[in-house]
Design a protein around this motif. Sequence first.
Motif, PDB file in Angstrom:
ATOM      1  N   LEU A  10       0.855  -1.190   0.000  1.00 20.96           N
ATOM      2  CA  LEU A  10       0.000   0.000   0.000  1.00 20.96           C
ATOM      3  C   LEU A  10       0.892   1.240   0.000  1.00 20.96           C
ATOM      4  O   LEU A  10       1.619   1.488   0.965  1.00 20.96           O
ATOM      5  N   LYS A  12      -0.095   4.783  -1.580  1.00 22.51           N
ATOM      6  CA  LYS A  12      -0.988   5.641  -2.351  1.00 22.51           C
ATOM      7  C   LYS A  12      -0.562   7.104  -2.237  1.00 22.51           C
ATOM      8  O   LYS A  12       0.084   7.502  -1.270  1.00 22.51           O
ATOM      9  N   LYS A  61      -5.834   0.958   4.453  1.00 25.02           N
ATOM     10  CA  LYS A  61      -5.641   2.196   3.687  1.00 25.02           C
ATOM     11  C   LYS A  61      -6.336   3.359   4.378  1.00 25.02           C
ATOM     12  O   LYS A  61      -5.765   4.456   4.482  1.00 25.02           O
ATOM     13  N   ARG A  65      -4.508   6.768   5.770  1.00 24.10           N
ATOM     14  CA  ARG A  65      -4.951   8.078   5.287  1.00 24.10           C
ATOM     15  C   ARG A  65      -5.376   8.972   6.447  1.00 24.10           C
ATOM     16  O   ARG A  65      -5.070  10.163   6.473  1.00 24.10           O
TER      17      ARG A  65
END
Length: 166
Positions: A10, A12, A61, A65
Amino acid sequence: MDGRLTTIELFKEEMKFSAGHFTIFSASERENLHGHNFTVYAALTGRVGRDGLMADYGPFKRQLRQMCAAWNETLLLPERSPHLRLEREGDELRAHYDGTVMRFMARDVTPIPVANVTIEELARLFGERLTEDPQGLLGLGIEAVTVKCASGPGQWATWTWARDDV
């Protein structure tokens, strides 16, 4: 489960934050206040099930975030430093260090549970958040979690949890 060990990575665009800090080297030596554009990476390792999936990584995720968003555009200060003492009075946060007092608007500061604001400690905090429920991770088939935090290109700290840690 078919037994294949797989790692989902992960990394991003929104797994980053800009924050101010200073590293404390001793009771009388520290860096000047400055900032970084930090990036965060996480890898989940586990067995692939008969359905071709390892685990639902959406919640991981979201957690990453949320942490990045909470720390973005703030000054990170260590709550557990043996050399720095934080004190809040009204809208002001005071950082006492080496006989001096640094004054900040409390709304601009995010105290975090670390001894020093370093990428080593930030990687650990992200990792510990992702692995708060080790039995739950194992129930999802996740056997290891790796978190990396960078303060810029080419400078990463890595924190790892594995099922052996349970």
